[in-house]
Design an enzyme around this catalytic site. Structure first.
Site, PDB file in Angstrom:
ATOM      1  N   CYS A   2       0.831  -1.188   0.000  1.00 44.87           N
ATOM      2  CA  CYS A   2       0.000   0.000   0.000  1.00 44.87           C
ATOM      3  C   CYS A   2       0.872   1.248   0.000  1.00 44.87           C
ATOM      4  CB  CYS A   2      -0.884   0.010   1.246  1.00 44.87           C
ATOM      5  SG  CYS A   2      -1.832  -1.516   1.470  1.00 44.87           S
ATOM      6  N   ASP A  99      -3.087  -9.555   7.685  1.00 41.84           N
ATOM      7  CA  ASP A  99      -1.868  -9.461   8.488  1.00 41.84           C
ATOM      8  C   ASP A  99      -1.776  -8.098   9.181  1.00 41.84           C
ATOM      9  OD1 ASP A  99      -1.505  -8.248   5.997  1.00 41.84           O
ATOM     10  OD2 ASP A  99       0.646  -8.606   5.949  1.00 41.84           O
ATOM     11  N   ILE A 289      11.278 -10.589 -20.454  1.00 41.10           N
ATOM     12  CA  ILE A 289      11.440  -9.516 -21.443  1.00 41.10           C
ATOM     13  C   ILE A 289      12.474  -9.874 -22.488  1.00 41.10           C
ATOM     14  CG2 ILE A 289      10.733  -7.570 -19.998  1.00 41.10           C
ATOM     15  CD1 ILE A 289      13.732  -7.120 -19.437  1.00 41.10           C
ATOM     16  N   SER A 368      10.391 -11.720  -7.231  1.00 42.05           N
ATOM     17  CA  SER A 368      11.619 -11.327  -7.923  1.00 42.05           C
ATOM     18  C   SER A 368      12.825 -12.016  -7.293  1.00 42.05           C
ATOM     19  CB  SER A 368      11.788  -9.803  -7.831  1.00 42.05           C
ATOM     20  OG  SER A 368      13.116  -9.414  -8.113  1.00 42.05           O
ATOM     21  N   GLY A 369      13.838 -12.269  -8.114  1.00 39.97           N
ATOM     22  CA  GLY A 369      15.079 -12.878  -7.626  1.00 39.97           C
ATOM     23  C   GLY A 369      16.061 -11.878  -7.048  1.00 39.97           C
TER      24      GLY A 369
END
Length: 642
Positions: A2, A99, A289, A368-369
């Site tokens: 958020c 949460d 990509i 993501s890595g």
């Protein structure tokens, strides 16, 4: 995930908080809320923009108010189920399944002692109606941002710097030290802020405002201590089960009431996470990509798509391919606006475009890595600095001859760039230097003399300050392991200052949450319990992570050459952006205001055009800095770039 904002004893707090919250609308298009309460001779205002991911009902709405506590919170707690069970066993009754409610009740029970127990990414403000105190807190590793500004006894805070700039009516002054740091690194360190009055709450810390005007600060988590504890674990022979720890972290990061997808570049880090996620959620979507064929050819970029397709086919992943042929002239000012501070990494464009495509397909959450390279020594600079120690043993006359020969080689012709020559020139620019200086030089844009030649002479002292800060942070540890010293420095500077910063800002610009399973407190603890000689083995970086990944991935993926999550900058600079570069050098705001020297910039352009040096990255960053500075000094705060 958020956008949060608020004011504490601030003039026109309600109006300012509404303006802050409106500026953050892209971070939370699913809902908005505000809370107010008297504090002494003023009031507190909390604002919130919601991106609904867990508990999509109204019981998850914010600011959340319960039993005298009010919370505005940005993030995800991956151990919320365990904390909820513990609190419920102690008699807490929950209204919903968010949460957010778990965090509020954990705070009620434990106060700041709850912070080290939280496993996730977060930034929040919590107000206690009984004491009139407001506490701000940020996660252990700085995944989530929190900017604040204090004037007198008042405070204003927000998830983004542009919100503070807008809410203060363009009165914020640019911090020249942040500009110099940005030129050096092509990003602004987490310890600095692009505007003078503003600051970033440090990772692993909290700040408490009291009604009597006192402000108290505390640290609940120190990365330096975690690294020292890891060294002791390694000395005692304790070796973490890295495969099990990464698998458990990935599973926790899939916690969501909406679909989750992954970034899949075809490299080790994203492939490993995608394979683990697909095991838990068969048919999961992934996004990858590619670039225009002529750009990729000019840049000699590896064919990452081939590997991404291979992983997707093997693990039943629904792969979405996005070709990036952006109109960079339009995207450059747009990304400068979204990134809040001058960040010159074009990978931010990739993240934004991937998240935008995922969002259009209805995806709100992506894995993501990010972080694996910093923690497990996966960057070329880590191996290069290790090789530099051996290079320094070569007789000096031989080194001088080699350096002179490489210096004469071109980095590009009109038709293509030569990566191996670029790497060789880069290596020789730092290979002879002492450890900390060499490490800094291996990933920053300029050496000290080059930076001094580029900026106004009045900023010479600021250059010294910025370089000293790097040395202080690098040397602030008790590690006797060179590789882990580099990893610790990266986890304290490079990770929060660049990679986590652009990932948060560019993904949230597309109203998308990105989660980073490698940047998890348990994975970080494990990473620093691994000795450096298991991270770099021979010429293989991230060796220990590769070993763990072979439990699920084929060796062809695990041991493929390292790809680059970047962009074909040389192609863009020599074609699309060449006229803009000339304009900025000849008549840009930075040059005309005397901050940058026209002759130094012109020399860089000439050497780059001749193919003698590769300044494409430097010039791209000058463009981002120019656009950012124009906006920052326009007198109306940061306004949306056209």
């Amino acid at each position: 995930m958020c956008g949060i904002a608020g004011t504490y004893r601030w003039p026109d707090g309600k109006v300012v908080t509404d303006r802050l919250t409106d500026t953050l609308a892209h971070r939370g298009p699913d809902g908005a809320g505000r809370y107010s309460h008297p504090v002494g001779d003023g009031e507190v205002q909390l604002g919130h923009r919601r991106l609904a991911i867990i508990d999509l009902s109204e019981t998850g709405a914010q600011p959340m108010v319960s039993g005298g506590l009010a919370l505005t919170y940005n993030g995800e707690l991956y151990n919320a189920p365990e904390l909820r069970a513990e609190l419920a066993a102690a008699g807490v009754r929950f209204r919903g399944t968010s949460d957010t409610e778990v965090l509020l009740e954990a705070w009620r029970r434990w106060g700041t002692d709850c912070l080290p127990r939280l496993r996730g990414m977060f930034a929040f403000g919590i107000f206690d109606e009984r004491t009139g105190e407001l506490v701000l807190a940020r996660d252990q590793l700085g995944i989530k941002p929190l900017f604040l500004l204090r004037r007198g006894e008042g405070l204003v805070f927000a998830s983004e710097l542009k919100a503070l700039a807008a809410a203060t009516g363009g009165s914020l002054q640019v911090d020249n030290a942040a500009l110099v740091a940005s030129l050096l690194y092509y990003w602004v360190p987490d310890s600095r802020c692009a505007f003078r009055e503003a600051e970033k709450l440090p990772p692993g810390s909290w700040l408490r405002c009291r009604p009597d005007g006192r402000v108290e600060r505390g640290r609940y988590w120190h990365l330096k201590d975690v690294a020292a504890e890891g060294r002791e674990r390694a000395r005692s022979g304790e070796q973490p089960d890295l495969a099990a720890i990464v698998e458990e972290s990935t599973r926790r990061h899939l916690l969501s009431d909406v679909p989750v997808a992954t970034f899949l570049s075809g490299g080790l880090d994203s492939s490993y996470l995608t394979a683990l996620a697909a095991r838990d959620q068969p048919g999961i979507s992934a996004y990858t990509i590619g670039f225009r064929a002529e750009d990729a050819k000019f840049e000699a970029m590896p064919d990452d798509l081939r590997y991404a397709r291979q992983v997707a086919e093997r693990f039943g992943v629904d792969l979405h391919e996005i070709e990036i042929a952006p109109n960079v002239l339009d995207l450059l000012p747009q990304m400068t606006y979204h990134l809040d501070e001058p960040i010159g990494d074009p990978a931010a464009i990739n993240t934004f475009l991937i998240c935008e495509a995922a969002r259009e397909a209805g995806v709100k959450v992506m894995l993501s890595g990010m972080g694996a390279d910093e923690l497990f020594a996966g960057y070329r600079k880590h191996l290069a600095n290790l090789l530099a120690l051996r290079y320094q043993r070569v007789p000096r006359p031989l080194r001088r001859g080699l350096s002179a020969a490489v210096d004469r080689l071109p980095v590009a012709t009109a038709r293509r760039g030569y990566r191996s020559v670029r790497f060789a020139k880069r290596f020789l620019s730092f290979a002879d230097l002492p450890e900390e200086t060499a490490f800094r030089r291996s990933y920053t844009m300029y050496d000290q003399d080059e930076l001094l030649a580029l900026v106004n002479p009045d900023l010479a002292g600021t250059v010294d300050d910025v370089l000293t800060e790097h040395a202080d942070i690098y040397q602030d540890n008790e590690l006797d392991d060179f590789v882990n010293r580099m990893c610790l420095s990266d986890a304290r500077m490079f990770l929060p200052g660049l990679n986590l910063a652009y990932t948060d800002r560019s993904s949230m610009a597309a109203s998308t949450e990105v989660r980073v399973p490698y940047v998890d407190v348990e994975v970080v603890k494990a990473a620093f319990a691994v000795p450096g000689d298991r991270k770099i083995v021979g010429r293989q970086g991230k060796a220990v992570l590769k070993e763990a990944a072979t439990s699920i991935l084929p060796r062809e993926i695990v041991y493929r050459p390292k790809g680059l999550f970047s962009a074909p900058l040389r192609a863009w600079m020599s074609r699309d952006l060449a006229p803009l570069v000339r304009e900025v050098v000849n008549d840009g705001v930075l040059v005309n205001s005397g901050i940058l020297r026209r002759d130094a910039l012109a020399r860089m352009v000439a050497e780059d055009a001749a193919g003698q040096r590769d300044f494409s990255k430097h010039l791209w960053h000058v463009l981002t800095l120019e656009y950012w500075y124009r906006d920052a000094t326009s007198g109306s705060g940061q306004s949306q770039a056209a």
